[in-house]
Design an enzyme around this catalytic site. Structure first.
Site, PDB file in Angstrom:
ATOM      1  N   ARG A  60       0.691  -1.292  -0.135  1.00  0.00           N
ATOM      2  CA  ARG A  60      -0.432   0.516  -0.371  1.00  0.00           C
ATOM      3  C   ARG A  60       1.205   0.878   0.536  1.00  0.00           C
ATOM      4  O   ARG A  60       1.329   2.058   0.825  1.00  0.00           O
ATOM      5  CB  ARG A  60      -1.200  -0.514   1.180  1.00  0.00           C
ATOM      6  CG  ARG A  60      -1.470   1.488   1.263  1.00  0.00           C
ATOM      7  CD  ARG A  60      -2.713   1.246   2.075  1.00  0.00           C
ATOM      8  NE  ARG A  60      -3.532   2.539   2.536  1.00  0.00           N
ATOM      9  CZ  ARG A  60      -3.890   3.105   3.455  1.00  0.00           C
ATOM     10  NH1 ARG A  60      -3.376   2.421   4.664  1.00  0.00           N
ATOM     11  NH2 ARG A  60      -3.836   4.038   3.593  1.00  0.00           N
ATOM     12  N   HIS A 111      -3.363  11.004   1.230  1.00  0.00           N
ATOM     13  CA  HIS A 111      -2.779  10.685   2.721  1.00  0.00           C
ATOM     14  C   HIS A 111      -2.201  11.602   3.697  1.00  0.00           C
ATOM     15  O   HIS A 111      -1.069  12.227   3.136  1.00  0.00           O
ATOM     16  CB  HIS A 111      -1.206   9.739   2.540  1.00  0.00           C
ATOM     17  CG  HIS A 111      -1.303   8.241   3.828  1.00  0.00           C
ATOM     18  ND1 HIS A 111      -1.487   7.225   3.749  1.00  0.00           N
ATOM     19  CD2 HIS A 111      -1.070   9.304   5.113  1.00  0.00           C
ATOM     20  CE1 HIS A 111      -1.184   7.172   5.407  1.00  0.00           C
ATOM     21  NE2 HIS A 111      -1.045   8.514   6.059  1.00  0.00           N
ATOM     22  N   GLU A 167      -7.628   8.255   6.372  1.00  0.00           N
ATOM     23  CA  GLU A 167      -8.899   9.210   7.930  1.00  0.00           C
ATOM     24  C   GLU A 167      -8.868  10.057   7.377  1.00  0.00           C
ATOM     25  O   GLU A 167      -7.898  11.825   8.168  1.00  0.00           O
ATOM     26  CB  GLU A 167      -7.420   8.921   8.376  1.00  0.00           C
ATOM     27  CG  GLU A 167      -6.848   7.516   8.740  1.00  0.00           C
ATOM     28  CD  GLU A 167      -5.396   7.182   9.982  1.00  0.00           C
ATOM     29  OE1 GLU A 167      -4.906   8.477   9.679  1.00  0.00           O
ATOM     30  OE2 GLU A 167      -5.173   5.787   9.588  1.00  0.00           O
ATOM     31  N   ASN A 187      -8.112   1.533   9.005  1.00  0.00           N
ATOM     32  CA  ASN A 187      -6.963   1.864  10.173  1.00  0.00           C
ATOM     33  C   ASN A 187      -7.169   0.844  12.239  1.00  0.00           C
ATOM     34  O   ASN A 187      -7.878   2.552  11.900  1.00  0.00           O
ATOM     35  CB  ASN A 187      -6.930   3.219  10.243  1.00  0.00           C
ATOM     36  CG  ASN A 187      -5.596   3.202   8.359  1.00  0.00           C
ATOM     37  OD1 ASN A 187      -6.032   2.375   7.629  1.00  0.00           O
ATOM     38  ND2 ASN A 187      -6.024   4.055   8.290  1.00  0.00           N
ATOM     39  N   TYR A 190      -5.333   0.483  15.410  1.00  0.00           N
ATOM     40  CA  TYR A 190      -4.335   0.971  16.230  1.00  0.00           C
ATOM     41  C   TYR A 190      -4.157   0.546  17.614  1.00  0.00           C
ATOM     42  O   TYR A 190      -3.593  -0.149  17.835  1.00  0.00           O
ATOM     43  CB  TYR A 190      -3.720   2.115  16.176  1.00  0.00           C
ATOM     44  CG  TYR A 190      -3.062   2.806  15.153  1.00  0.00           C
ATOM     45  CD1 TYR A 190      -1.205   2.347  14.680  1.00  0.00           C
ATOM     46  CD2 TYR A 190      -3.339   2.837  13.660  1.00  0.00           C
ATOM     47  CE1 TYR A 190      -0.852   2.457  13.184  1.00  0.00           C
ATOM     48  CE2 TYR A 190      -2.744   3.294  12.506  1.00  0.00           C
ATOM     49  CZ  TYR A 190      -1.547   2.722  12.603  1.00  0.00           C
ATOM     50  OH  TYR A 190      -0.663   2.905  11.194  1.00  0.00           O
ATOM     51  N   GLU A 193      -3.812  -0.208   7.464  1.00  0.00           N
ATOM     52  CA  GLU A 193      -3.257  -0.051   8.967  1.00  0.00           C
ATOM     53  C   GLU A 193      -3.389  -0.908   9.940  1.00  0.00           C
ATOM     54  O   GLU A 193      -4.726  -1.059  10.718  1.00  0.00           O
ATOM     55  CB  GLU A 193      -3.160   1.416   9.362  1.00  0.00           C
ATOM     56  CG  GLU A 193      -2.576   2.282   7.465  1.00  0.00           C
ATOM     57  CD  GLU A 193      -2.474   3.856   7.785  1.00  0.00           C
ATOM     58  OE1 GLU A 193      -1.990   4.063   9.457  1.00  0.00           O
ATOM     59  OE2 GLU A 193      -2.354   4.606   8.055  1.00  0.00           O
TER      60      GLU A 193
HETATM   61  C1  GBH Z   1      -1.493   6.653  11.291  1.00  0.00           C
HETATM   62  O1  GBH Z   1      -3.138   7.553  11.696  1.00  0.00           O
HETATM   63  C2  GBH Z   1      -1.451   7.738  10.004  1.00  0.00           C
HETATM   64  O2  GBH Z   1      -2.423   6.834   8.745  1.00  0.00           O
HETATM   65  C3  GBH Z   1      -0.335   7.028   9.249  1.00  0.00           C
HETATM   66  O3  GBH Z   1       0.219   8.178   8.373  1.00  0.00           O
HETATM   67  C4  GBH Z   1       0.688   7.320  10.557  1.00  0.00           C
HETATM   68  O4  GBH Z   1       1.815   7.089  10.844  1.00  0.00           O
HETATM   69  C5  GBH Z   1       0.596   5.797  11.962  1.00  0.00           C
HETATM   70  O5  GBH Z   1      -1.198   6.328  12.241  1.00  0.00           O
HETATM   71  C6  GBH Z   1       0.910   5.987  12.809  1.00  0.00           C
HETATM   72  O6  GBH Z   1       1.060   7.102  14.353  1.00  0.00           O
HETATM   73  O7  GBH Z   1      -1.569  12.516  19.283  1.00  0.00           O
HETATM   74  O8  GBH Z   1      -3.259  11.638  20.841  1.00  0.00           O
HETATM   75  O9  GBH Z   1      -4.116  13.124  19.925  1.00  0.00           O
HETATM   76  C7  GBH Z   1      -3.708   6.591  12.486  1.00  0.00           C
HETATM   77  C8  GBH Z   1      -4.328   7.167  14.181  1.00  0.00           C
HETATM   78  C9  GBH Z   1      -5.323   9.053  14.821  1.00  0.00           C
HETATM   79  C10 GBH Z   1      -3.742   7.933  15.388  1.00  0.00           C
HETATM   80  C11 GBH Z   1      -4.688  10.399  16.278  1.00  0.00           C
HETATM   81  C12 GBH Z   1      -3.458   8.955  16.098  1.00  0.00           C
HETATM   82  C13 GBH Z   1      -3.328  10.876  17.475  1.00  0.00           C
HETATM   83  C14 GBH Z   1      -3.483  11.164  19.024  1.00  0.00           C
HETATM   84  N1  GBH Z   1      -3.963   8.590  14.586  1.00  0.00           N
HETATM   85  N2  GBH Z   1      -4.418  10.192  16.941  1.00  0.00           N
HETATM   86  S1  GBH Z   1      -3.391  11.998  19.760  1.00  0.00           S
END
Ligand code: GBH
Length: 466
Positions: free
Chosen positions: A73, A118, A163, A303, A305, A371
């Protein structure tokens, strides 16, 4: 265990890896501007060079082959292809670069999944109002058509926008991502709206102009945590959880998969707050004269996490903000380890629960986990035992979702192929299956133990099939 045609992938994004920010006629993006402003990113770092994948693509390809990925991707840099954001001027060198990437992948039997957007809007379009402007959706549609036309004979999996939640909230409510606007309670809803419009226009363009010939599939990548009430028996917490889910996953998935409009709880919560402050509603409505939003995803791109517990409450005092609209606070369960970056509590079982939720609430779609990953901060550890365990545990949860919950999961993409420019955290947070030495001009790539583990999992699942 896994179906024979299951997609085993890893992902990257243009700004995070390519570098070459001014090479061969590329236009500036909002991340170029944002990082160069100063005061925005850890250590004043930027993606001017990053992993230098614009020059070193061959090295990336070797990593992809070593891992045994079936899919890769990547995202296209809009400003590398169309420096001014519109199709009047095409940067042929940019087209050549992505042609080579796609051709090389196919020659190695790796299928590209291509993200059109992105986080990296051409600066020229930001200067015209960016995603707050309705016209940006139309320009995105033209860009999308250009990409379908140019690459769509070879690309069968498309993500329009990655996102939209993060672009809207971090970019326009919190101001921690480009374009760095802090307009709480208003801009994010407008931006999310225009992104949904842009996505839908592009999907309809694909559907009417390219699908019959190219036979691909188009979706948007939606990020969401798995959420559960802090107290399972508390009605307020249950309602808060439902609300927060509506403001995250639901914000984008509900219009596309369920009704063509925002979740009712989201709209009523925003309207109630608006009334209190004498505003008219801040959440726009979709026009019947525009392409419909409902049904504009050929699969669900997720995605995932991390997970959160949710309780009622939270806000920002008298002022308008998304937090007050949501009236839901996030809490970490003390049993969840935090590894690396502070927001990432490690909860592999949350992915299984979220997949089941998606099956039950969004009409049992085909799902790609586009992701999922685990970060490392501080001292470099190439023997990253914990991350290797994380991938094993998470993929086991995906297997359970497939077999026990009968979720139609079609693929899994680890984030990320390489250590890269981790947005506001710069290079201080490492998500790669490969370590990248940013002090080395050649950006030497070295596989982590987790990369070897992932390669093993892939090969076991691909070869163990009859
Ligand atoms: C992804 O987003 C992105 O698509 C990617 O580019 C990136 O490298 C990857 O995450 C790793 O970060 O800091 O408390 O405000 C993941 C979704 C949503 C995770 C917002 C981090 C921020 C929390 N993201 N979140 S805060």
């Amino acid at each position: 265990m896994f179906p024979r045609d299951f997609a085993w992938g890893a992902g990257t994004a243009a700004y995070q890896i390519e570098g070459g920010w001014q090479a061969d006629g590329k236009g500036a993006s909002i991340w170029d501007t944002f990082t160069h402003e100063g005061g925005r990113v850890f250590g004043e770092q930027n993606g001017d060079e990053a992993c230098r994948s614009y020059e070193l693509w061959d090295e990336d390809l070797k990593c992809i082959e070593t891992l045994g990925l079936t899919h890769y991707r990547l995202s296209l840099s809009w400003a590398r292809l169309l420096p001014d954001g519109n199709t009047r001027h095409v940067n042929q060198k940019g087209v050549e670069y992505y042609n080579k990437v796609i051709d090389d992948l196919l020659a190695c039997n790796v299928s590209p999944m291509v993200t059109l957007y992105h986080f990296d809007l051409p600066q020229a379009l930001q200067d015209q109002g960016g995603w707050k402007s309705a016209g940006t959706a139309t320009l995105f549609d033209s860009y999308a058509k250009f990409c379908f036309h140019t690459f769509g004979g070879r690309v069968k999996l498309w993500i329009t926008i990655n996102e939209p939640y993060v672009c809207a909230k971090l970019g326009h409510e919190d101001g921690t991502h480009a374009p760095g606007l802090k307009e709480p309670g208003t801009a994010a809803y407008l931006v999310g709206h225009n992104m949904l419009r842009a996505h839908a226009m592009a999907w309809h363009s694909y559907d009417s102009l390219y699908r019959a010939q190219q036979e691909g599939a188009v979706s948007l990548a939606i990020n969401s945590d798995w959420l559960e009430p802090l107290n399972a028996g508390c009605a307020e917490d249950i309602a808060a959880t439902e609300r927060l889910l509506a403001f995250t996953l639901g914000w984008f998935a509900w219009p596309v998969f369920v009704t063509g409009d925002y979740p009712e709880v989201m709209r009523s919560a925003i309207d109630a707050q608006s009334e209190k402050s004498g505003y008219s509603s801040r959440l726009p409505s979709f026009s019947k004269d525009e392409p419909a939003i409902l049904g504009t995803a050929d699969f669900f791109a997720l995605n995932y996490y991390t997970s959160r517990k949710v309780k009622q409450g939270g806000g920002c005092g008298e002022k308008l903000c998304m937090k007050s609209d949501r009236d839901a606070g996030e809490v970490l369960d003390p049993s969840w380890p935090i590894c690396g970056v502070s927001w990432l509590a490690v909860v592999p079982q949350g992915l299984r629960k979220l997949l089941k939720y998606i099956k039950n609430n969004f009409n049992n779609p085909a799902v790609y986990v586009t992701e999922n990953g685990f970060s490392q901060v501080g001292r470099l550890q190439t023997e990253d035992v914990q991350r290797a365990e994380f991938y094993k545990d998470t993929i086991a949860e995906v297997a359970k979702a497939l077999q026990e919950d009968e979720v139609n999961v079609r693929g899994y993409f680890a984030w990320s192929l390489l250590d890269n420019f981790e947005w506001a955290d710069g290079f201080s947070v490492r998500f790669g299956l490969y370590h990248v030495d940013f002090a080395d001009a050649k950006r030497k790539r070295t596989i982590y133990r987790s990369g070897r583990e992932y390669a093993k999992i892939i090969s076991k699942n691909r070869c163990g099939q009859s």
